[in-house]
Write an enzyme that holds these catalytic residues in place. Structure first.
Site, short mmCIF file in Angstrom:
data_model
loop_
_atom_site.label_atom_id
_atom_site.label_comp_id
_atom_site.label_asym_id
_atom_site.label_seq_id
_atom_site.Cartn_x
_atom_site.Cartn_y
_atom_site.Cartn_z
N HIS A 1 0.84 -1.19 0.00
CA HIS A 1 0.00 0.00 0.00
C HIS A 1 0.88 1.24 0.00
O HIS A 1 2.02 1.20 0.46
CB HIS A 1 -0.91 0.01 1.23
CG HIS A 1 -1.76 -1.21 1.34
ND1 HIS A 1 -2.94 -1.36 0.66
CD2 HIS A 1 -1.58 -2.37 2.02
CE1 HIS A 1 -3.47 -2.53 0.94
NE2 HIS A 1 -2.66 -3.17 1.77
N THR B 1 12.39 -8.68 4.49
CA THR B 1 12.04 -7.44 3.80
C THR B 1 12.78 -7.26 2.48
O THR B 1 12.42 -6.39 1.70
CB THR B 1 12.33 -6.22 4.70
OG1 THR B 1 13.73 -6.19 4.98
CG2 THR B 1 11.54 -6.30 6.00
N ARG C 1 18.35 -10.75 8.50
CA ARG C 1 19.70 -10.49 8.01
C ARG C 1 20.46 -11.81 7.96
O ARG C 1 20.22 -12.70 8.78
CB ARG C 1 20.42 -9.47 8.89
CG ARG C 1 20.71 -9.97 10.27
CD ARG C 1 21.10 -8.89 11.26
NE ARG C 1 21.45 -9.45 12.55
CZ ARG C 1 20.62 -10.06 13.38
NH1 ARG C 1 19.36 -10.22 13.07
NH2 ARG C 1 21.04 -10.53 14.55
#
Length: 160
Positions: A90, A140, A155
């Site tokens: 979004h 991410t 990570r």
């Protein structure tokens, strides 16, 4: 009946009775299903038809796969309980978000990946072959082949 019209609870009920007899319902629910795939209920999808699951993959209970864009899961993957694969995105700016604008980016999970329980994979991410994502990680950005990634945001902590 299209994949979007197959109620996931129908699959869950059939799986409890006889996992083998539930396979045809799962084939209706997802776009492309490889051989010897085991998907434990509860399964939640947006459309289902934009999901591909490769042969030999095991998906534990509670998968949420929001397939506004394509979700590709490779061969021989292990997906822990309560994993979320989220393709929708979004706008950050308030007005377009108020206008209900939405986009989506595909998710690709390559062959022999293990996603630990509760992992969340965000839009546009590719997880490389043989990699392991730790339980509860929030992925991410892309993860290369042959690594272990953990944390929020995920990570890489080591090669394998």
């Amino acid at each position: 009946m299209t994949a979007a019209e197959v109620p996931p609870h129908r699959y869950a009920a059939a799986y409890v009775e006889d996992p083998g007899s539930a396979r045809p319902i799962l084939e209706e629910l997802v776009g492309d299903l490889g051989e010897n795939v085991d998907v434990r209920p509860h399964l939640s999808v947006d459309y289902g038809s934009y999901i591909t699951i490769g042969a030999g993959t095991f998906i534990n209970s509670g998968l949420t796969a929001l397939d506004v864009a394509a979700i590709t899961i490779g061969r021989d993957c292990q997906i822990g309980p309560n994993v979320q694969l989220l393709t929708p995105t979004h706008p950050v700016d308030p007005q377009p978000r108020r206008d209900k604008l939405e986009a989506a980016e595909p998710i690709t999970i390559e062959d022999n990946v293990w996603l630990g329980g509760g992992a969340i994979v965000l839009p546009g991410v590719t997880i490389g072959e043989n990699s392991v994502i730790g339980a509860g990680a929030v992925v991410t950005k892309d993860v290369p082949d042959n690594v272990v990634a953990v944390g929020n945001p995920a990570r890489v902590v080591r090669s394998i």
